[in-house]
Design a protein around this motif. Structure first.
Motif, PDB file in Angstrom:
ATOM      1  N   ARG A 124      96.496  79.951 173.132  1.00  0.00           N
ATOM      2  CA  ARG A 124      97.606  79.169 172.576  1.00  0.00           C
ATOM      3  C   ARG A 124      97.588  79.183 171.054  1.00  0.00           C
ATOM      4  O   ARG A 124      98.636  79.051 170.416  1.00  0.00           O
ATOM      5  CB  ARG A 124      97.524  77.723 173.076  1.00  0.00           C
ATOM      6  N   ALA A 125      96.410  79.342 170.474  1.00  0.00           N
ATOM      7  CA  ALA A 125      96.284  79.334 169.014  1.00  0.00           C
ATOM      8  C   ALA A 125      96.638  80.678 168.383  1.00  0.00           C
ATOM      9  O   ALA A 125      96.832  80.753 167.171  1.00  0.00           O
ATOM     10  CB  ALA A 125      94.859  78.945 168.618  1.00  0.00           C
ATOM     11  N   MET A 126      96.742  81.731 169.199  1.00  0.00           N
ATOM     12  CA  MET A 126      97.001  83.070 168.669  1.00  0.00           C
ATOM     13  C   MET A 126      98.393  83.545 169.089  1.00  0.00           C
ATOM     14  O   MET A 126      98.666  83.690 170.282  1.00  0.00           O
ATOM     15  CB  MET A 126      95.927  84.047 169.156  1.00  0.00           C
ATOM     16  N   PRO A 127      99.275  83.802 168.134  1.00  0.00           N
ATOM     17  CA  PRO A 127     100.643  84.232 168.455  1.00  0.00           C
ATOM     18  C   PRO A 127     100.703  85.475 169.334  1.00  0.00           C
ATOM     19  O   PRO A 127     101.681  85.668 170.055  1.00  0.00           O
ATOM     20  CB  PRO A 127     101.246  84.509 167.073  1.00  0.00           C
ATOM     21  N   LEU A 128      99.674  86.295 169.292  1.00  0.00           N
ATOM     22  CA  LEU A 128      99.636  87.520 170.087  1.00  0.00           C
ATOM     23  C   LEU A 128      99.962  87.269 171.545  1.00  0.00           C
ATOM     24  O   LEU A 128     100.595  88.097 172.209  1.00  0.00           O
ATOM     25  CB  LEU A 128      98.237  88.155 169.976  1.00  0.00           C
ATOM     26  N   PHE A 129      99.556  86.100 172.062  1.00  0.00           N
ATOM     27  CA  PHE A 129      99.619  85.870 173.503  1.00  0.00           C
ATOM     28  C   PHE A 129     100.901  85.186 173.974  1.00  0.00           C
ATOM     29  O   PHE A 129     101.040  84.903 175.172  1.00  0.00           O
ATOM     30  CB  PHE A 129      98.396  85.064 173.944  1.00  0.00           C
ATOM     31  N   THR A 130     101.827  84.934 173.070  1.00  0.00           N
ATOM     32  CA  THR A 130     103.065  84.265 173.481  1.00  0.00           C
ATOM     33  C   THR A 130     103.880  85.105 174.459  1.00  0.00           C
ATOM     34  O   THR A 130     104.649  84.555 175.258  1.00  0.00           O
ATOM     35  CB  THR A 130     103.933  83.925 172.258  1.00  0.00           C
ATOM     36  N   SER A 131     103.712  86.412 174.420  1.00  0.00           N
ATOM     37  CA  SER A 131     104.488  87.281 175.308  1.00  0.00           C
ATOM     38  C   SER A 131     103.737  87.667 176.572  1.00  0.00           C
ATOM     39  O   SER A 131     104.256  88.426 177.400  1.00  0.00           O
ATOM     40  CB  SER A 131     104.916  88.554 174.562  1.00  0.00           C
ATOM     41  N   ALA A 132     102.516  87.161 176.734  1.00  0.00           N
ATOM     42  CA  ALA A 132     101.743  87.494 177.937  1.00  0.00           C
ATOM     43  C   ALA A 132     102.374  86.869 179.166  1.00  0.00           C
ATOM     44  O   ALA A 132     102.676  85.676 179.184  1.00  0.00           O
ATOM     45  CB  ALA A 132     100.297  87.020 177.794  1.00  0.00           C
ATOM     46  N   GLY A 133     102.538  87.661 180.211  1.00  0.00           N
ATOM     47  CA  GLY A 133     103.160  87.165 181.431  1.00  0.00           C
ATOM     48  C   GLY A 133     102.187  86.501 182.381  1.00  0.00           C
ATOM     49  O   GLY A 133     102.598  85.813 183.317  1.00  0.00           O
ATOM     50  N   ALA A 134     100.898  86.714 182.162  1.00  0.00           N
ATOM     51  CA  ALA A 134      99.871  86.110 183.006  1.00  0.00           C
ATOM     52  C   ALA A 134      98.577  86.020 182.217  1.00  0.00           C
ATOM     53  O   ALA A 134      98.204  86.966 181.524  1.00  0.00           O
ATOM     54  CB  ALA A 134      99.647  86.949 184.267  1.00  0.00           C
ATOM     55  N   ILE A 135      97.932  84.865 182.303  1.00  0.00           N
ATOM     56  CA  ILE A 135      96.604  84.701 181.715  1.00  0.00           C
ATOM     57  C   ILE A 135      95.710  84.077 182.785  1.00  0.00           C
ATOM     58  O   ILE A 135      95.893  82.922 183.172  1.00  0.00           O
ATOM     59  CB  ILE A 135      96.642  83.824 180.447  1.00  0.00           C
TER      60      ILE A 135
END
Length: 221
Positions: A124-135
């Motif tokens: 959540r703290a890294m903008p990179l993961f805003t587009s991840a469809g699954a974590i």
């Protein structure tokens, strides 16, 4: 080599992000707090992919079988929780890789053995993961890698057949899990390879030395 790939899944630490500085600092603080000398970061980095087990082994020479291990692990977790985004960054080329996957219309996700306690605030703290469809974290399902269930869960969340997914990781357990899930597998060698690691023996379908090399593989698919 990889035909009809419809989604790409990644391991987290050592594949997408370089978290070794924060992992190493968290355990090194434990040494300093005990009056021991600080160890160089180079001592910790090769074992960063092994998490608490690897860090505590380097810092104190203790394995999970030692009676003090559990208490040390919890102290390590508490230290890491306080600083896990201070010096953790995406590897060079990873943001561009993700951007290009999206341009290609390929959904992507993360499957890590890191517990939700750390995975969620970190991503959540890294903008990179805003587009991840699954974590998917190590405790999201009843099993962690090398069991394939976390990979199956990520595929379900993306609504993609596992056989149409590619899994990229920097540890043998990543490749074992990917193969067991029937996915295409790629070993990443730019992250954390332990002293005895030999990716050529893991059985991965392909090996990459940089994030950008994955795009070349996909282009040839």
């Amino acid at each position: 080599m990889f035909s009809n790939i419809q989604a790409v899944l990644f391991d987290l630490d050592g594949t997408l992000i370089d978290s070794a500085p924060d992992l190493g600092a968290a355990v090194d603080k434990m040494r300093v707090d005990r009056g021991l000398s600080s160890l160089p970061f180079s001592s910790y980095r090769p074992m960063a992919g092994a998490g608490a087990r690897g860090m505590i082994d380097v810092a104190f020479g203790l394995t999970p079988e030692h009676p003090d291990f559990e208490a040390l692990r919890e102290e390590f977790f508490a230290n890491y929780e306080q600083r896990m985004t201070q010096n953790t960054y995406a590897f060079d080329g990873v943001p561009e890789l993700i951007e290009n996957l999206l341009l290609l219309g390929l959904p992507w996700g993360v499957v890590t053995n890191k517990s939700t306690r750390f995975t969620n605030p970190l991503t959540r703290a890294m903008p990179l993961f805003t587009s991840a469809g699954a974590i998917v974290s190590g405790d999201t399902t009843a099993h962690a890698k090398p069991h394939p269930e976390p990979l199956f869960e990520a595929a379900r969340r993306l609504a993609i057949d596992p056989s149409r997914c590619l899994y990229v990781g920097d540890d043998e357990r990543d490749i074992v899990a990917g193969l067991a899930a029937g996915m295409g597998t790629v070993a990443a060698t730019y992250g954390y390879l332990g002293h005895k690691a030999d990716p050529a023996k893991w059985g991965a379908h392909s090996i990459i030395n940089s994030p950008g090399a994955l795009l070349q593989l996909l282009a040839r698919a």
